[in-house]
Write a protein that holds these residues in place. Sequence first.
Motif, PDB file in Angstrom:
ATOM      1  N   THR A  68      14.290  -1.280  21.177  1.00 47.88           N
ATOM      2  CA  THR A  68      14.170  -2.390  21.185  1.00 47.88           C
ATOM      3  C   THR A  68      12.944  -3.072  20.151  1.00 47.88           C
ATOM      4  OG1 THR A  68      16.582  -2.742  22.003  1.00 47.88           O
ATOM      5  CG2 THR A  68      15.670  -4.398  20.336  1.00 47.88           C
ATOM      6  N   ARG A  69      12.561  -2.673  20.941  1.00 47.49           N
ATOM      7  CA  ARG A  69      10.608  -3.595  20.882  1.00 47.49           C
ATOM      8  C   ARG A  69      10.702  -2.352  19.839  1.00 47.49           C
ATOM      9  NH1 ARG A  69       7.363  -4.273  26.314  1.00 47.49           N
ATOM     10  NH2 ARG A  69       5.802  -4.526  24.090  1.00 47.49           N
ATOM     11  N   LEU A  70      10.298  -0.980  19.751  1.00 48.38           N
ATOM     12  CA  LEU A  70      10.176  -1.073  18.321  1.00 48.38           C
ATOM     13  C   LEU A  70      10.992  -0.359  17.357  1.00 48.38           C
ATOM     14  CD1 LEU A  70       9.743   2.659  20.511  1.00 48.38           C
ATOM     15  CD2 LEU A  70       7.204   1.696  19.671  1.00 48.38           C
ATOM     16  N   GLU A  71      12.114  -0.550  17.531  1.00 46.89           N
ATOM     17  CA  GLU A  71      13.006  -1.079  16.083  1.00 46.89           C
ATOM     18  C   GLU A  71      12.036  -2.568  15.430  1.00 46.89           C
ATOM     19  OE1 GLU A  71      17.328  -1.482  17.558  1.00 46.89           O
ATOM     20  OE2 GLU A  71      17.198   1.331  17.881  1.00 46.89           O
ATOM     21  N   ILE A  72      12.503  -3.149  16.582  1.00 45.86           N
ATOM     22  CA  ILE A  72      11.682  -4.727  15.977  1.00 45.86           C
ATOM     23  C   ILE A  72      10.237  -4.557  14.986  1.00 45.86           C
ATOM     24  CG2 ILE A  72      11.349  -6.782  16.150  1.00 45.86           C
ATOM     25  CD1 ILE A  72      12.310  -6.870  18.931  1.00 45.86           C
ATOM     26  N   VAL A  73       9.310  -3.323  15.761  1.00 48.80           N
ATOM     27  CA  VAL A  73       8.329  -3.270  15.367  1.00 48.80           C
ATOM     28  C   VAL A  73       7.859  -2.612  13.903  1.00 48.80           C
ATOM     29  CG1 VAL A  73       5.818  -2.317  15.693  1.00 48.80           C
ATOM     30  CG2 VAL A  73       6.669  -3.511  17.017  1.00 48.80           C
ATOM     31  N   HIS A  74       9.068  -1.571  13.271  1.00 48.58           N
ATOM     32  CA  HIS A  74       9.054  -0.686  12.662  1.00 48.58           C
ATOM     33  C   HIS A  74       9.524  -1.239  11.454  1.00 48.58           C
ATOM     34  CE1 HIS A  74       7.249   3.022  14.272  1.00 48.58           C
ATOM     35  NE2 HIS A  74       7.803   2.482  14.885  1.00 48.58           N
ATOM     36  N   ALA A  75      10.936  -2.677  11.815  1.00 48.43           N
ATOM     37  CA  ALA A  75      11.591  -3.258  10.958  1.00 48.43           C
ATOM     38  C   ALA A  75      10.450  -4.845  10.000  1.00 48.43           C
ATOM     39  CB  ALA A  75      12.174  -3.796  11.271  1.00 48.43           C
ATOM     40  N   ALA A  76       9.553  -4.550  10.985  1.00 45.39           N
ATOM     41  CA  ALA A  76       8.044  -5.724  10.391  1.00 45.39           C
ATOM     42  C   ALA A  76       7.997  -5.535   9.004  1.00 45.39           C
ATOM     43  CB  ALA A  76       7.739  -6.251  11.002  1.00 45.39           C
ATOM     44  N   THR A  77       7.899  -6.922   8.497  1.00 45.46           N
ATOM     45  CA  THR A  77       7.302  -6.632   7.291  1.00 45.46           C
ATOM     46  C   THR A  77       5.796  -7.600   7.220  1.00 45.46           C
ATOM     47  OG1 THR A  77       8.438  -9.051   6.686  1.00 45.46           O
ATOM     48  CG2 THR A  77       9.777  -6.621   6.078  1.00 45.46           C
ATOM     49  N   SER A  78       5.748  -7.595   6.159  1.00 50.84           N
ATOM     50  CA  SER A  78       3.535  -8.474   5.734  1.00 50.84           C
ATOM     51  C   SER A  78       4.211  -9.813   5.963  1.00 50.84           C
ATOM     52  CB  SER A  78       2.814  -8.143   4.665  1.00 50.84           C
ATOM     53  OG  SER A  78       2.865  -6.784   4.155  1.00 50.84           O
ATOM     54  N   ALA A  79       5.603 -10.164   5.665  1.00 46.44           N
ATOM     55  CA  ALA A  79       5.178 -11.867   5.955  1.00 46.44           C
ATOM     56  C   ALA A  79       6.156 -11.879   7.102  1.00 46.44           C
ATOM     57  CB  ALA A  79       7.264 -11.813   5.042  1.00 46.44           C
ATOM     58  N   ASP A  80       6.748 -11.034   7.976  1.00 42.66           N
ATOM     59  CA  ASP A  80       6.332 -11.491   9.412  1.00 42.66           C
ATOM     60  C   ASP A  80       5.311 -11.341  10.419  1.00 42.66           C
ATOM     61  OD1 ASP A  80       9.163 -11.527   9.421  1.00 42.66           O
ATOM     62  OD2 ASP A  80       9.927  -8.935   9.578  1.00 42.66           O
ATOM     63  N   LEU A  81       4.482 -10.453   9.795  1.00 40.71           N
ATOM     64  CA  LEU A  81       2.771 -10.004  10.020  1.00 40.71           C
ATOM     65  C   LEU A  81       2.424 -11.381   9.972  1.00 40.71           C
ATOM     66  CD1 LEU A  81       1.156  -8.594  12.093  1.00 40.71           C
ATOM     67  CD2 LEU A  81       0.334  -7.697   9.838  1.00 40.71           C
ATOM     68  N   THR A  82       2.565 -12.066   9.212  1.00 34.30           N
ATOM     69  CA  THR A  82       1.957 -13.052   8.492  1.00 34.30           C
ATOM     70  C   THR A  82       2.368 -14.618   9.543  1.00 34.30           C
ATOM     71  OG1 THR A  82       1.504 -12.875   5.986  1.00 34.30           O
ATOM     72  CG2 THR A  82       0.618 -14.934   6.502  1.00 34.30           C
ATOM     73  N   GLU A  83       3.549 -14.787   9.024  1.00 37.45           N
ATOM     74  CA  GLU A  83       3.778 -15.328  10.193  1.00 37.45           C
ATOM     75  C   GLU A  83       3.471 -15.449  11.408  1.00 37.45           C
ATOM     76  OE1 GLU A  83       8.478 -16.961  11.984  1.00 37.45           O
ATOM     77  OE2 GLU A  83       8.239 -16.122   9.648  1.00 37.45           O
ATOM     78  N   PHE A  84       3.510 -14.371  12.238  1.00 36.93           N
ATOM     79  CA  PHE A  84       3.498 -14.464  13.226  1.00 36.93           C
ATOM     80  C   PHE A  84       2.002 -14.947  14.200  1.00 36.93           C
ATOM     81  CE2 PHE A  84       1.089 -11.501  16.651  1.00 36.93           C
ATOM     82  CZ  PHE A  84       1.735 -12.053  17.861  1.00 36.93           C
ATOM     83  N   LYS A  85       1.021 -14.260  12.841  1.00 36.62           N
ATOM     84  CA  LYS A  85      -0.638 -14.853  13.110  1.00 36.62           C
ATOM     85  C   LYS A  85      -0.442 -16.030  13.176  1.00 36.62           C
ATOM     86  CE  LYS A  85      -3.139 -12.332   9.770  1.00 36.62           C
ATOM     87  NZ  LYS A  85      -3.352 -11.741   9.062  1.00 36.62           N
ATOM     88  N   GLN A  86      -0.048 -16.524  11.792  1.00 34.03           N
ATOM     89  CA  GLN A  86       0.008 -18.139  11.932  1.00 34.03           C
ATOM     90  C   GLN A  86       0.486 -18.932  13.078  1.00 34.03           C
ATOM     91  OE1 GLN A  86       2.610 -19.779   9.073  1.00 34.03           O
ATOM     92  NE2 GLN A  86       0.900 -21.771   8.598  1.00 34.03           N
TER      93      GLN A  86
END
Length: 99
Positions: A68-86
């Motif tokens: 499940t974690r691998l599926e979430i990582v592979h589905a992540a987008t640039s917007a998700d990464l930006t939101e996570f960093k913020q």
Amino acid sequence: MDRPGAGLLRRLRQEQARKCYVGLAVFSGPQLVGEAELRMWKQDMTVAILLEFAVGDMRRDDVQSAVTRLEIVHAATSADLTEFKQKTADGERNDPGSP
């Protein structure tokens, strides 16, 4: 990209790759840098998940969690990464133990 003791041909390829990347970054703007960062983050997270999976004694539930974690990582987008960093930066600012 840099490797000590690399031969002449490898050093020429490395230099050519650097020039190409710089050219792409200049002409495409911050989006390319964000995509490169996303790819690197996905690679790092995948390795972390797989290492955790390989090192420990995994039960059936743990295997499903890793998948499940691998599926979430592979589905992540640039917007998700930006939101996570913020959110991470906001959490560090709100943490009373931080300097």
